[in-house]
Design an enzyme around this catalytic site. Structure first.
Site, PDB file in Angstrom:
ATOM      1  N   LYS A 147       0.823  -1.187   0.000  1.00 38.47           N
ATOM      2  CA  LYS A 147       0.000   0.000   0.000  1.00 38.47           C
ATOM      3  C   LYS A 147       0.870   1.255   0.000  1.00 38.47           C
ATOM      4  O   LYS A 147       1.984   1.186   0.495  1.00 38.47           O
ATOM      5  CB  LYS A 147      -0.982   0.024   1.174  1.00 38.47           C
ATOM      6  CG  LYS A 147      -0.447  -0.319   2.570  1.00 38.47           C
ATOM      7  CD  LYS A 147       0.713   0.350   3.212  1.00 38.47           C
ATOM      8  CE  LYS A 147       0.775   1.819   3.457  1.00 38.47           C
ATOM      9  NZ  LYS A 147       2.006   2.242   4.175  1.00 38.47           N
ATOM     10  N   TYR A 231      -4.563   3.775   6.220  1.00 39.90           N
ATOM     11  CA  TYR A 231      -5.099   2.790   7.173  1.00 39.90           C
ATOM     12  C   TYR A 231      -6.385   3.308   7.813  1.00 39.90           C
ATOM     13  O   TYR A 231      -7.284   2.546   8.141  1.00 39.90           O
ATOM     14  CB  TYR A 231      -4.093   2.518   8.302  1.00 39.90           C
ATOM     15  CG  TYR A 231      -2.911   1.691   7.880  1.00 39.90           C
ATOM     16  CD1 TYR A 231      -2.996   0.305   7.831  1.00 39.90           C
ATOM     17  CD2 TYR A 231      -1.704   2.284   7.549  1.00 39.90           C
ATOM     18  CE1 TYR A 231      -1.922  -0.456   7.456  1.00 39.90           C
ATOM     19  CE2 TYR A 231      -0.619   1.529   7.169  1.00 39.90           C
ATOM     20  CZ  TYR A 231      -0.732   0.162   7.123  1.00 39.90           C
ATOM     21  OH  TYR A 231       0.340  -0.593   6.746  1.00 39.90           O
TER      22      TYR A 231
HETATM   23  P1  NAD Z   1      12.344   1.537   2.634  1.00 36.21           P
HETATM   24  O1  NAD Z   1      12.836   2.887   2.226  1.00 36.21           O
HETATM   25  O2  NAD Z   1      12.838   0.978   3.909  1.00 36.21           O
HETATM   26  O3  NAD Z   1      12.639   0.472   1.482  1.00 36.21           O
HETATM   27  C1  NAD Z   1      12.481   0.763   0.122  1.00 36.21           C
HETATM   28  C2  NAD Z   1      13.350  -0.168  -0.684  1.00 36.21           C
HETATM   29  O4  NAD Z   1      13.248   0.188  -2.056  1.00 36.21           O
HETATM   30  C3  NAD Z   1      14.834  -0.106  -0.313  1.00 36.21           C
HETATM   31  O5  NAD Z   1      15.367  -1.404  -0.271  1.00 36.21           O
HETATM   32  C4  NAD Z   1      15.450   0.667  -1.453  1.00 36.21           C
HETATM   33  O6  NAD Z   1      16.793   0.288  -1.710  1.00 36.21           O
HETATM   34  C5  NAD Z   1      14.566   0.228  -2.610  1.00 36.21           C
HETATM   35  N1  NAD Z   1      14.606   1.167  -3.713  1.00 36.21           N
HETATM   36  C6  NAD Z   1      14.747   0.805  -5.005  1.00 36.21           C
HETATM   37  N2  NAD Z   1      14.764   1.880  -5.797  1.00 36.21           N
HETATM   38  C7  NAD Z   1      14.646   2.945  -4.991  1.00 36.21           C
HETATM   39  C8  NAD Z   1      14.634   4.340  -5.241  1.00 36.21           C
HETATM   40  N3  NAD Z   1      14.700   4.840  -6.482  1.00 36.21           N
HETATM   41  N4  NAD Z   1      14.481   5.138  -4.180  1.00 36.21           N
HETATM   42  C9  NAD Z   1      14.371   4.679  -2.922  1.00 36.21           C
HETATM   43  N5  NAD Z   1      14.398   3.343  -2.631  1.00 36.21           N
HETATM   44  C10 NAD Z   1      14.538   2.499  -3.676  1.00 36.21           C
HETATM   45  O7  NAD Z   1      10.753   1.607   2.635  1.00 36.21           O
HETATM   46  P2  NAD Z   1       9.728   0.608   3.337  1.00 36.21           P
HETATM   47  O8  NAD Z   1       9.335   1.187   4.634  1.00 36.21           O
HETATM   48  O9  NAD Z   1      10.237  -0.766   3.290  1.00 36.21           O
HETATM   49  O10 NAD Z   1       8.446   0.794   2.366  1.00 36.21           O
HETATM   50  C11 NAD Z   1       8.379   0.140   1.120  1.00 36.21           C
HETATM   51  C12 NAD Z   1       6.894   0.019   0.714  1.00 36.21           C
HETATM   52  O11 NAD Z   1       6.229  -0.773   1.679  1.00 36.21           O
HETATM   53  C13 NAD Z   1       6.145   1.340   0.669  1.00 36.21           C
HETATM   54  O12 NAD Z   1       5.231   1.332  -0.389  1.00 36.21           O
HETATM   55  C14 NAD Z   1       5.394   1.393   1.986  1.00 36.21           C
HETATM   56  O13 NAD Z   1       4.180   2.140   1.906  1.00 36.21           O
HETATM   57  C15 NAD Z   1       5.122  -0.073   2.242  1.00 36.21           C
HETATM   58  N6  NAD Z   1       5.022  -0.406   3.664  1.00 36.21           N
HETATM   59  C16 NAD Z   1       3.955  -1.097   4.100  1.00 36.21           C
HETATM   60  C17 NAD Z   1       3.819  -1.423   5.427  1.00 36.21           C
HETATM   61  C18 NAD Z   1       2.643  -2.220   5.901  1.00 36.21           C
HETATM   62  O14 NAD Z   1       2.457  -2.310   7.119  1.00 36.21           O
HETATM   63  N7  NAD Z   1       1.856  -2.819   5.018  1.00 36.21           N
HETATM   64  C19 NAD Z   1       4.803  -1.016   6.324  1.00 36.21           C
HETATM   65  C20 NAD Z   1       5.907  -0.321   5.865  1.00 36.21           C
HETATM   66  C21 NAD Z   1       6.012  -0.015   4.518  1.00 36.21           C
END
Ligand code: NAD
Length: 376
Positions: A147, A231
């Site tokens: 999401k 959410y």
């Molecule tokens: P994060 O920044 O920790 O991870 C993002 C990942 O994408 C990293 O590994 C990064 O290297 C990679 N990436 C690849 N290309 C990129 C670019 N151009 N710029 C930045 N990062 C790049 O983020 P996250 O917290 O893991 O979130 C990722 C997704 O998951 C988001 O869409 C977020 O909304 C979703 N999320 C959902 C929940 C949930 O409870 N369902 C919780 C956290 C995050």
């Protein structure tokens, strides 16, 4: 022929309003999936479990999804896609992922030829969801997409069309549809257990650190509304069992102009439902809040800790809620894997993700214009 759905699942689909969405994929899914699921099980060496490849090894994939995949019954961590080579040895060692199941963003499309991977789980920044989901369908895989499903509704339409063309499932990572305390809010609200709801509100906010993609409009599409306000939108819809007909919204004051150059710091909005109920939502990247509260004719039912990965707390007029604290992500991925195996509609389908992106965009439009935005 479509397999019979468990009644409670059918009821839940009805409750959250998905049954009324006219789900165009339902018949396509059901025709293809029964045939596919046998093939998938035969192709999969891990006792009929579906193989999942995580795309984007950031915080959520590393700290929640991969550990949860050690507890799942219907799926397992089969592969990874990463643009950071230094992460590979750690993941290989920790999870025993074979070399042939490790991809980068350049050879991602070659997953098509890998029978170990049944489901691609897109865990990238929001603006990359559409592209990596569509490419996964072109590779003939099922998809779970985090999401918010995308930034624009038009992207959601292309993602849903790609799923349909491939004859594969598209689900959104809405873990709270598998979480007992939130499901109790659904039950109390949609079955009028304490009478009609007169007031409904929710809020989710936390203090976001600096220099994250979450604070950059191009990557995130917006601020806390896109990330955690979604959410609350979900909570207001599944607790009421209704879809809003209009929204209004007000941006909060920015106290940190540097951090919030591009996106809102906080936001409040109102969702008007067909029966006249006006639900209130709040979100923030500055202030902590985490609740979902319904005031009904015969008392209050609420979650005072609603949206976190664990530690839900809540009460009804009968006293504190008392449900087991489960691994939400494991239950979510197992639920989605099961729907694929059984040829059933996902309870968190792409259509639901699209619906929410439509609401997100309407709330931003209402915030910008100061006007009520109709959704019908
Ligand atoms: P994060 O920044 O920790 O991870 C993002 C990942 O994408 C990293 O590994 C990064 O290297 C990679 N990436 C690849 N290309 C990129 C670019 N151009 N710029 C930045 N990062 C790049 O983020 P996250 O917290 O893991 O979130 C990722 C997704 O998951 C988001 O869409 C977020 O909304 C979703 N999320 C959902 C929940 C949930 O409870 N369902 C919780 C956290 C995050």
């Amino acid at each position: 022929m479509k397999k019979k759905q468990h009644p409670s699942r059918r009821q839940f689909l009805y409750n959250i309003g998905v049954a009324g969405m006219g789900l165009p994929l339902l018949s396509a899914y059901s025709k293809c999936n029964e045939a596919n699921s046998n093939q998938e099980k035969m192709a999969n060496p891990k006792k009929g479990k579906l193989g999942i490849a995580l795309v984007g090894l950031g915080n959520y994939a590393t700290n929640q999804l991969a550990p949860a995949l050690q507890q799942t019954e219907e799926c397992y961590l089969a592969g990874i896609v990463t643009g950071t080579p230094s992460k590979i040895p750690v993941w290989k060692e920790k999870y025993g992922i074979p070399d042939q199941n490790i991809y980068n963003y350049d050879n991602y499309d070659a997953i098509k030829n890998n029978p170990d991977i049944d489901i691609i789980y897109v865990v990238l920044p929001n603006n990359m969801h559409a592209e990596y989901t569509i490419r996964a369908f072109e590779a003939g895989k099922h998809v779970i997409c985090e999401k918010p499903m995308a930034i624009q509704v038009e992207e959601c339409d292309r993602m849903i069309a790609a799923a349909k063309k491939a004859g594969k499932h598209l689900s959104i990572g809405y873990r709270l549809h598998f979480e007992p305390y939130n499901l109790e809010m659904v039950r109390c609200g949609t079955k009028n257990i304490y009478g009609k709801i007169n007031k409904l509100s929710g809020g989710f906010g936390f203090r976001a650190g600096p220099s994250q993609w979450r604070l950059t409009k191009k990557y995130a599409g917006g601020g806390p509304l896109m990330d955690v306000g979604i959410y609350v939108i979900q909570g207001l819809c599944y607790t009421s069992g209704m879809e809003p007909i209009a929204v209004t919204a007000q941006e909060g004051v920015k106290t940190d102009l540097e951090r919030f150059k591009e996106v809102e710091q906080s936001l409040s909005w109102q969702m008007e439902f067909p029966n006249g109920l006006i639900a209130e939502g709040h979100t923030s990247y500055q202030d902590n809040m985490n609740f979902l509260r319904a005031e009904a004719e015969r008392g209050v039912f609420e979650l005072t800790s609603a949206y976190n990965y664990t530690g839900q707390r809540g009460s009804t007029p009968e006293g504190p809620m008392n449900f087991p604290h489960i691994n939400q992500q494991a239950r979510q991925m197992d639920g989605i894997a099961r729907s694929i195996q059984n040829g059933e509609q996902s309870i968190v389908p792409g259509e639901m993700g699209r619906r929410d992106v439509k609401y997100l965009q309407a709330i931003y439009e209402a915030m910008r214009t100061g006007k009520k935005v109709s959704l019908v």
